[in-house]
Scaffold this active site. Sequence first.
Site, short mmCIF file in Angstrom:
data_model
loop_
_atom_site.label_atom_id
_atom_site.label_comp_id
_atom_site.label_asym_id
_atom_site.label_seq_id
_atom_site.Cartn_x
_atom_site.Cartn_y
_atom_site.Cartn_z
N CYS A 69 0.82 -1.21 0.00
CA CYS A 69 0.00 0.00 0.00
C CYS A 69 0.86 1.26 0.00
O CYS A 69 0.63 2.17 -0.80
CB CYS A 69 -0.96 -0.02 1.19
N TYR A 70 1.85 1.32 0.90
CA TYR A 70 2.73 2.49 0.91
C TYR A 70 3.48 2.61 -0.42
O TYR A 70 3.52 3.70 -1.01
CB TYR A 70 3.73 2.41 2.06
#
Lengths: 345, 345, 345, 345
Positions: free
Chosen positions: C155-156
């Site tokens: 996600c990051y």
Amino acid sequence: MKSKKVAIIGASGYSGEVLVQLLLNHPHAELVAVTSRQNAGQTLAQVFPKFASHPKSKNLRFVEPNVEILAKQADVVFLALPHGVAAEFAVPLLKASCVVIDLSADFRLKSAEVYKEFYAHDHPAPELLKKSVYGLPEIYRDQIKKSLLIASPGCYPTSILLPVIPLLKAGLVKPTGIIADSLSGVSGAGRKAETDYLFCECNESVRPYGVPKHRHLSEIEEQLSLAAKTQVTIQFTPHLIPVNRGILTTLYLEPKGKLSDENISVCYEKFYGDEPFVRLLEGKSLPDTKNVTGTNIIEIAWRLDPRTGRLIVMSAEDNLVKGASGQAVQSMNILCGFPETAGLI
Amino acid sequence: MKSKKVAIIGASGYSGEVLVQLLLNHPHAELVAVTSRQNAGQTLAQVFPKFASHPKSKNLRFVEPNVEILAKQADVVFLALPHGVAAEFAVPLLKASCVVIDLSADFRLKSAEVYKEFYAHDHPAPELLKKSVYGLPEIYRDQIKKSLLIASPGCYPTSILLPVIPLLKAGLVKPTGIIADSLSGVSGAGRKAETDYLFCECNESVRPYGVPKHRHLSEIEEQLSLAAKTQVTIQFTPHLIPVNRGILTTLYLEPKGKLSDENISVCYEKFYGDEPFVRLLEGKSLPDTKNVTGTNIIEIAWRLDPRTGRLIVMSAEDNLVKGASGQAVQSMNILCGFPETAGLI
Amino acid sequence: MKSKKVAIIGASGYSGEVLVQLLLNHPHAELVAVTSRQNAGQTLAQVFPKFASHPKSKNLRFVEPNVEILAKQADVVFLALPHGVAAEFAVPLLKASCVVIDLSADFRLKSAEVYKEFYAHDHPAPELLKKSVYGLPEIYRDQIKKSLLIASPGCYPTSILLPVIPLLKAGLVKPTGIIADSLSGVSGAGRKAETDYLFCECNESVRPYGVPKHRHLSEIEEQLSLAAKTQVTIQFTPHLIPVNRGILTTLYLEPKGKLSDENISVCYEKFYGDEPFVRLLEGKSLPDTKNVTGTNIIEIAWRLDPRTGRLIVMSAEDNLVKGASGQAVQSMNILCGFPETAGLI
Amino acid sequence: MKSKKVAIIGASGYSGEVLVQLLLNHPHAELVAVTSRQNAGQTLAQVFPKFASHPKSKNLRFVEPNVEILAKQADVVFLALPHGVAAEFAVPLLKASCVVIDLSADFRLKSAEVYKEFYAHDHPAPELLKKSVYGLPEIYRDQIKKSLLIASPGCYPTSILLPVIPLLKAGLVKPTGIIADSLSGVSGAGRKAETDYLFCECNESVRPYGVPKHRHLSEIEEQLSLAAKTQVTIQFTPHLIPVNRGILTTLYLEPKGKLSDENISVCYEKFYGDEPFVRLLEGKSLPDTKNVTGTNIIEIAWRLDPRTGRLIVMSAEDNLVKGASGQAVQSMNILCGFPETAGLI
């Protein structure tokens, strides 16, 4: 005024944390020991970083709970433990002449049978049930003064009993058909690592639970029955709400005979007009948990509904303060002869 | 299947936003116009950035509401306007042969007198009250099919009527003494710039409001009275809860005669067993708004309390979907002959 | 279009839940199996009540993960498992000719050594690192088409790579001195019963964590290095924010040579002008997680700061959709020849 | 110790509310007047129900701000007003020999030109800029003691200046390339009825704003320049986060020469080792707003990143206490000769 040495057994939960905060700042209490099995060895600041800067927290370190040592250190011992466990500590502490203020359910009921019905195990020290006082200061102030064992009330019961008891005692409402619909912040579930209380499971969620027979009913009904001088059975529905702290209870009551706003106002004023921690709302104001969180105050408002004939009473409190640790400190103040509001305003 | 051209008058509030979302994604509807006095001239994407990437949003721009133009563009017109204002648009739109689906309170009541009592002004078009159909598809599906003016129900009413109507119709509960205790997310207050609904005033706050006579009582009681075939007066207490979306209603009902779990189960299954948007919870499950937000579903669970003899029924819905825009689209689907779940699953 | 049979191994976490949702509603996928060790035997509806009303969820029941059976049932298998565990399933599934889309970190890196440095154990299947494709469709669309093993990005990383790669490829910013300051919703921590992620520990709290060496740095830096054609080392600081879903990343970049707004605008338009899931914000708009949660879209905006000479780029995405499950489905669409937006708009 | 009479002009916003709370409970201050144009005539308890039970709130009623009367009533006057307006009151109050503690931006800058650049209007009382002292007690304690006009710092500046000034003064970091990435609770926006700050617009939302030139930059850079003895220009990005209170700032700094953990630790210990309101975090602890909200404490932690060579410093404070009203009371304590922590612990 001579200060008292106090200890907390089980200080790592949410009630324990608030107790620590209140006692660190109390003008007449000296917090001498905090215990926690899981945090033994750590400093107070390691477990609760927010206390790190407090001048009185410097030398406090969590220890294993040892009754013999605690009894020598402390005049007053607070128990912030699960039910069943609390009684195990209360018995030897009382023998060692400590004052015990118990935040669990262990000594709130008069009947060991009812305890077993609701808590599903035998009461561990039934002989003490006669000696304990239910620590609701606005109702039992005189008994608290003389007691050595205080059973501090539950959060839901406080939010229900304080609004209802005056009305029952004054004979203004019927003891039948009472409904209490309560909304509680998540701290009421304790600092337990369970998926149900994860942020993502509680945030953007509103849900009832424990319907229809919650454990707190036992102490609520016992106290209401005492006030009404007849057996009272109520309907109680708790809900979980995404706030950290606060309980909002809406009560549905049936007037006994014709009731005016003034009747109720006079009744509450008589009971609570001088109480420092009961705020009777006037005019159009209604309770809001944000006006009481962080304080030991319970707000109460009421409305007579001419359409249905019912009386609606609403209360708001901080479940961890007036509903737990603040009220326990209030009992300590009374019992020790301190000003009742010491450390609480 | 031939698709319909639809327009939304008053599309800049929270219900309007959800309507836009549902209609942009609807397989048989083409959103041809959105109006807003305050946002006229701006593109849909400027007002609602989240629609910017939607392929069908490209050419949509807010315009001033002009009935004549809208009537030419659209087959079906949704009104997401304040009460009183909605009727002003409904009258000429109906004359111009548009189907009108009104999300306001203007056409929900049969009686112009009751409207005046609760909304404090004369009804702007009383002659239409006979023609409108209360848009609760699970109850009025056949009438909706034939109607040109749908009065889509309020969010609180939906959460109360769907659980209670079957029980009243089946004669399982008394029409007296009904209590509805409701908890609503803040979007229910609309996108109004008022300090009461600022983040810091709602977050970490739980509070009742509008006690004891909320406007929604008028349509709730009218519909319950029709189901019970006798005048019904209920107790209704709304509360504001810090979530964006969702209503949780807890209902307290009195059984008529002896009632078993099976009686209730059979009743609900008969009424709702085939309904795509009613979820009857089984086993230990209780409603939770997080399981319905973003959907057109209402969850219903119930418990008979042997201690009090009462029946507790709990429901959860998304106030903006099943409680407003989703239900309105459901009515459109029925009325236009589309599959009832089109664009809603 | 011929639909594919798909299975999810490890479907009881937050990414798994979103995968279930997307695949149940996917026009060309048929969800044939969901596995979970802890929930084996329960129906999908028992574990996730919100799917109970979905017509396609009726026959789905969690099973123990059995590769042999799954390989027979499914064409495409999604792995929503912890790192290390995912590889154990990928190897036999690939042998059995399944397409594998892995949401863990196991196949994201090209180097088994870097994997060991960041994940603290030997890579369980280093031979597959050459075969896997990093599943960032906007960058590796062509490779995804031909691959049988997709390593879906973290996600990051997604929130950092999509904004930075075009600038590095176009030579507009220096590959040195890059800072990524990221804010993540709590679902990023997974559905783990840990006190750190309890509601009361996250609500009314904002905190950094994993400073300065977060595991996701390994894939971020590998991908940025590939884009810059030189070794890139960045500064990355994740923070935990009290929202359920969403990542907001603010990037600090140093222009290479003189840079105008138009240079950047042209660069992004060239890379992403036709991308359905990248929204380039214009005018005064800045990213806001509430505009992307529930969607597969990433919002990107930028500002050149004349005072410091820096370029600030900001992105917002839903960590569970574009940052995890949505992006994985996007890869499936590409790989299977479905329209890339199928089931995602 | 002789107590002081204090008044608050503009007491109806969030900073004003916290000022009221702190001053009602202050052992050496007597709150004699609160003013508010919009609430004039109402009691303190009507505007802020939570103060209704405070023994000292009984006779407090909001009045129109009248400098002549206030100057007679109060020794110390707090201004919690918008910039521009504050100066209008400060001038006559100082002439009337009141001590003025201003929470606005009006007297924070030394330069009327910079004021005009950032606040877009001429400074209303430029002659006072030389007399005012920037009320950051940890830096300007000696000057505060002798001043009659305190310009209490902004919330963001406090969270940046306290961590950075010691490092600049000690020459441990370069005065160039400083980046401050800040996350603020919504109360920072004030109690303004604007849709941007409605619950539903902020909840489940994370967003940057005011990029790249926020007004607070003017005072941040002036103070950093004084500490560095050279002109400092920084990068500052504020973000809005769904919490009521708290600021978390992450700072990216470049060491000047080789730097060890001990160098930084020694530097901070020297500056802040004895400061009651600065908490230097040890070990693995990182700042968390929940550990400082409701207190006047700022938490500071740091990490040297061997991979990038950068120094990361993180701070957490309550924007309304250490970032506004608490710090203002701290200045009053110093100025009036009270213990610095009076009313703040």
